[in-house]
Design a protein around this motif. Structure first.
Motif, PDB file in Angstrom:
ATOM      1  N   VAL A   1      -1.403  -9.424  -0.292  1.00 32.10           N
ATOM      2  CA  VAL A   1      -2.748  -9.164  -0.794  1.00 32.10           C
ATOM      3  C   VAL A   1      -3.692  -8.831   0.353  1.00 32.10           C
ATOM      4  O   VAL A   1      -4.510  -7.906   0.264  1.00 32.10           O
ATOM      5  CB  VAL A   1      -3.259 -10.368  -1.599  1.00 32.10           C
ATOM      6  CG1 VAL A   1      -4.750 -10.247  -1.895  1.00 32.10           C
ATOM      7  CG2 VAL A   1      -2.472 -10.515  -2.900  1.00 32.10           C
ATOM      8  N   ARG A   2      -3.577  -9.560   1.469  1.00 36.23           N
ATOM      9  CA  ARG A   2      -4.448  -9.285   2.617  1.00 36.23           C
ATOM     10  C   ARG A   2      -4.199  -7.894   3.183  1.00 36.23           C
ATOM     11  O   ARG A   2      -5.132  -7.211   3.621  1.00 36.23           O
ATOM     12  CB  ARG A   2      -4.224 -10.333   3.714  1.00 36.23           C
ATOM     13  CG  ARG A   2      -4.767 -11.711   3.394  1.00 36.23           C
ATOM     14  CD  ARG A   2      -4.890 -12.550   4.654  1.00 36.23           C
ATOM     15  NE  ARG A   2      -3.635 -12.660   5.383  1.00 36.23           N
ATOM     16  CZ  ARG A   2      -2.712 -13.596   5.180  1.00 36.23           C
ATOM     17  NH1 ARG A   2      -2.904 -14.514   4.218  1.00 36.23           N
ATOM     18  NH2 ARG A   2      -1.612 -13.623   5.896  1.00 36.23           N
ATOM     19  N   LEU A   3      -2.949  -7.454   3.182  1.00 34.27           N
ATOM     20  CA  LEU A   3      -2.605  -6.160   3.766  1.00 34.27           C
ATOM     21  C   LEU A   3      -3.010  -4.989   2.875  1.00 34.27           C
ATOM     22  O   LEU A   3      -3.168  -3.859   3.369  1.00 34.27           O
ATOM     23  CB  LEU A   3      -1.099  -6.087   4.030  1.00 34.27           C
ATOM     24  CG  LEU A   3      -0.567  -6.946   5.165  1.00 34.27           C
ATOM     25  CD1 LEU A   3       0.959  -6.959   5.158  1.00 34.27           C
ATOM     26  CD2 LEU A   3      -1.086  -6.436   6.514  1.00 34.27           C
ATOM     27  N   THR A   4      -3.164  -5.222   1.589  1.00 36.20           N
ATOM     28  CA  THR A   4      -3.498  -4.134   0.664  1.00 36.20           C
ATOM     29  C   THR A   4      -4.784  -4.490  -0.085  1.00 36.20           C
ATOM     30  O   THR A   4      -5.872  -4.272   0.400  1.00 36.20           O
ATOM     31  CB  THR A   4      -2.337  -3.881  -0.309  1.00 36.20           C
ATOM     32  OG1 THR A   4      -1.983  -5.111  -0.968  1.00 36.20           O
ATOM     33  CG2 THR A   4      -1.119  -3.353   0.412  1.00 36.20           C
ATOM     34  N   SER A   5      -4.637  -5.024  -1.259  1.00 38.02           N
ATOM     35  CA  SER A   5      -5.737  -5.530  -2.075  1.00 38.02           C
ATOM     36  C   SER A   5      -5.092  -6.318  -3.203  1.00 38.02           C
ATOM     37  O   SER A   5      -3.903  -6.128  -3.499  1.00 38.02           O
ATOM     38  CB  SER A   5      -6.574  -4.381  -2.647  1.00 38.02           C
ATOM     39  OG  SER A   5      -5.836  -3.665  -3.623  1.00 38.02           O
ATOM     40  N   PRO A   6      -5.851  -7.219  -3.863  1.00 42.31           N
ATOM     41  CA  PRO A   6      -5.247  -7.926  -5.006  1.00 42.31           C
ATOM     42  C   PRO A   6      -4.725  -6.962  -6.069  1.00 42.31           C
ATOM     43  O   PRO A   6      -3.634  -7.162  -6.613  1.00 42.31           O
ATOM     44  CB  PRO A   6      -6.409  -8.778  -5.531  1.00 42.31           C
ATOM     45  CG  PRO A   6      -7.301  -8.981  -4.352  1.00 42.31           C
ATOM     46  CD  PRO A   6      -7.205  -7.708  -3.555  1.00 42.31           C
ATOM     47  N   GLY A   7      -5.496  -5.907  -6.349  1.00 45.21           N
ATOM     48  CA  GLY A   7      -5.062  -4.951  -7.364  1.00 45.21           C
ATOM     49  C   GLY A   7      -3.818  -4.197  -6.968  1.00 45.21           C
ATOM     50  O   GLY A   7      -2.899  -4.012  -7.768  1.00 45.21           O
ATOM     51  N   ARG A   8      -3.736  -3.750  -5.702  1.00 48.67           N
ATOM     52  CA  ARG A   8      -2.571  -2.998  -5.258  1.00 48.67           C
ATOM     53  C   ARG A   8      -1.315  -3.875  -5.274  1.00 48.67           C
ATOM     54  O   ARG A   8      -0.236  -3.427  -5.680  1.00 48.67           O
ATOM     55  CB  ARG A   8      -2.823  -2.443  -3.858  1.00 48.67           C
ATOM     56  CG  ARG A   8      -1.673  -1.627  -3.264  1.00 48.67           C
ATOM     57  CD  ARG A   8      -1.327  -0.422  -4.090  1.00 48.67           C
ATOM     58  NE  ARG A   8      -2.463   0.460  -4.269  1.00 48.67           N
ATOM     59  CZ  ARG A   8      -2.499   1.435  -5.183  1.00 48.67           C
ATOM     60  NH1 ARG A   8      -1.459   1.631  -5.986  1.00 48.67           N
ATOM     61  NH2 ARG A   8      -3.561   2.206  -5.301  1.00 48.67           N
ATOM     62  N   ALA A   9      -1.440  -5.108  -4.839  1.00 46.69           N
ATOM     63  CA  ALA A   9      -0.287  -6.009  -4.874  1.00 46.69           C
ATOM     64  C   ALA A   9       0.166  -6.247  -6.312  1.00 46.69           C
ATOM     65  O   ALA A   9       1.370  -6.308  -6.598  1.00 46.69           O
ATOM     66  CB  ALA A   9      -0.633  -7.332  -4.192  1.00 46.69           C
ATOM     67  N   ARG A  10      -0.781  -6.343  -7.246  1.00 47.77           N
ATOM     68  CA  ARG A  10      -0.425  -6.535  -8.651  1.00 47.77           C
ATOM     69  C   ARG A  10       0.240  -5.283  -9.225  1.00 47.77           C
ATOM     70  O   ARG A  10       1.134  -5.380 -10.063  1.00 47.77           O
ATOM     71  CB  ARG A  10      -1.669  -6.916  -9.451  1.00 47.77           C
ATOM     72  CG  ARG A  10      -2.182  -8.322  -9.132  1.00 47.77           C
ATOM     73  CD  ARG A  10      -3.510  -8.609  -9.810  1.00 47.77           C
ATOM     74  NE  ARG A  10      -3.348  -8.744 -11.257  1.00 47.77           N
ATOM     75  CZ  ARG A  10      -2.937  -9.859 -11.866  1.00 47.77           C
ATOM     76  NH1 ARG A  10      -2.645 -10.943 -11.150  1.00 47.77           N
ATOM     77  NH2 ARG A  10      -2.820  -9.903 -13.170  1.00 47.77           N
TER      78      ARG A  10
END
Length: 431
Positions: free
Chosen positions: A377-386
């Motif tokens: 999540v830190r490397l991307t975003s919560p939405g992208r990880a989801r």
């Protein structure tokens, strides 16, 4: 609203005409549904609005990516139940979209509108690709689509893919093997099918982070040109090549396959790249590979395939994957792929389905992502990880249920005298 979960459960069952096999947990803390079943967590009314304004897959995906919907319990079981309810309940059943159009269930729809409230449709999550569906698969649009998917960040892909950094179906000797071993076995399988020998020149189309190029050069002594449209992949692959001491044998380029002009090559590998080509461009792709291959040379095309439709004109691109994962990506039935390769001049010598292997691969990638979720999540975003969690888990089920497959097609540019150079018993994959 008191007991929102029970109200939602009743309305959804009225719409679909079947009892829900999932629990529902609503924003007010209420819960309804079979005890012990996975729970669909509806965090707010906005989730219901998303489904009302975009019934079906895209509405569900938007709610999931935005964090308006979640799942508690086994992810795969929950996704299987959701897909069965919404899309695959048989010819005599209604999909969610059909149910909402049916006058007999409009009362339930009105009830959901009361539950959802009346603000304007929620904006799509920022991770969604917004573009007009025109001029697909030009050099510019292909480069943009590849960047969307592959330039998420090399550190993120290291988490998901593990040390092998291979982003395609592994080849498992057994289900309990390591992902690294299974990916090494896949690369070696490709090399054996191509019949690599020292000194040959290999073109790796869609070379990713360089794993195939490095394996072929190190283990088989070939010279490799690897091409990708991703700047981040190319930079990573070049560093790996240098670290392996293979810069004299491996060249990594940021280049479109249509622009390669220094053939012919002795062999060509295309592993997990052709899904990006598109139906309208596929024959051109096949003809370009044929042009770049010397007479007698082999092509190994490793590609995901969908099941054919009874009416192919009714085929539509997956809304979630097109909007969030692979913009402009298209899947074709394996028979269509074989036909296009043959139309380009290739002689197709072997087709091997390794569908079950992709289910195993995706489950390992999901496990890797979940094991390092906070960093992802830190490397991307919560939405992208989801997005990635939903995409990979849903695809694992799709391969396991035979909704999609993956095939390795071995083809030869046979010379005029017809001598293919293939061994009499090709399944031994000798040179």
């Amino acid at each position: 609203m008191a007991d929102a979960a029970l109200r939602l459960k009743s309305l959804v069952e009225q719409l679909l005409g079947v009892p829900l096999s999932l629990r529902i947990r609503a924003w007010d803390g209420s819960e309804a549904g079979p005890p012990g079943a996975p729970a669909l967590v509806v965090r707010n009314r906005r989730a219901v609005r998303r489904l009302l304004f975009k019934p079906g897959e895209l509405g569900l995906a938007r709610a999931w990516v935005a964090g308006d919907l979640d799942i508690e319990g086994d992810l795969y079981t929950a996704l299987d139940l959701i897909s069965t309810l919404v899309w695959e309940r048989g010819e005599d059943s209604r999909s969610l979209l059909e149910a909402l159009r049916d006058p007999q269930v409009r009362a339930a729809a009105r009830g959901l509108v009361k539950v959802a409230g009346l603000p304007l449709p929620p904006a799509p999550p920022r991770e969604e690709v917004r573009r007009a569906r025109t001029h697909l698969h030009t050099r510019r649009t292909d480069k943009r689509a590849i960047s969307h998917h592959y330039d998420v960040g090399n550190d993120f892909y290291e988490i998901v893919l593990g040390p092998s950094m291979v982003y395609s179906c592994a080849y498992w000797p057994s289900p309990d093997a390591t992902l690294e071993q299974a990916q090494c076995d896949k690369l070696e399988l490709v090399c054996r099918k191509l019949g690599l020998t020292p000194g040959q020149r290999l073109l790796d189309v869609g070379c990713g982070w360089g794993s195939m190029a490095i394996h072929a050069a190190r283990e088989h002594g070939v010279r490799v040109v690897g091409i990708t449209l991703s700047q981040e992949q190319a930079a990573y692959a070049r560093k790996r090549v240098a670290d392996e001491g293979l810069t004299d044998r491996v060249e990594i380029r940021v280049q479109d396959y249509r622009d390669v002009a220094d053939g012919p090559f002795d062999v060509i590998s295309s592993i997990g790249m052709a899904e990006h080509v598109g139906a309208e461009r596929y024959l051109e792709y096949a003809e370009d590979l044929y042009r770049m291959l010397r007479p007698g040379g082999r092509l190994l095309n490793h590609q995901i395939a969908r099941r054919p439709e009874r009416d192919e004109s009714a085929y539509s691109i997956d809304e979630f994957i097109d909007a969030y994962v692979f913009p402009d990506g298209e899947l074709a039935p394996v028979g269509t792929t074989v036909t296009q390769l043959e139309r380009a001049g290739f002689e197709v010598r072997d087709v091997e389905s390794i569908r079950e292997h992709y289910g195993l691969t995706l489950r390992r990638w999901v496990a890797n992502l979940q094991a390092d979720w906070a960093r992802s999540v830190r490397l991307t975003s919560p939405g992208r990880a989801r997005v990635w969690l939903l995409y990979m888990a849903a695809c694992a089920l799709a391969f396991e249920r035979n909704r999609i497959g993956v095939n390795q097609v071995l083809a030869v540019r046979a010379p005029e005298d017809g001598a293919s150079g293939m061994p009499l018993r090709s399944r031994t994959w000798g040179a």
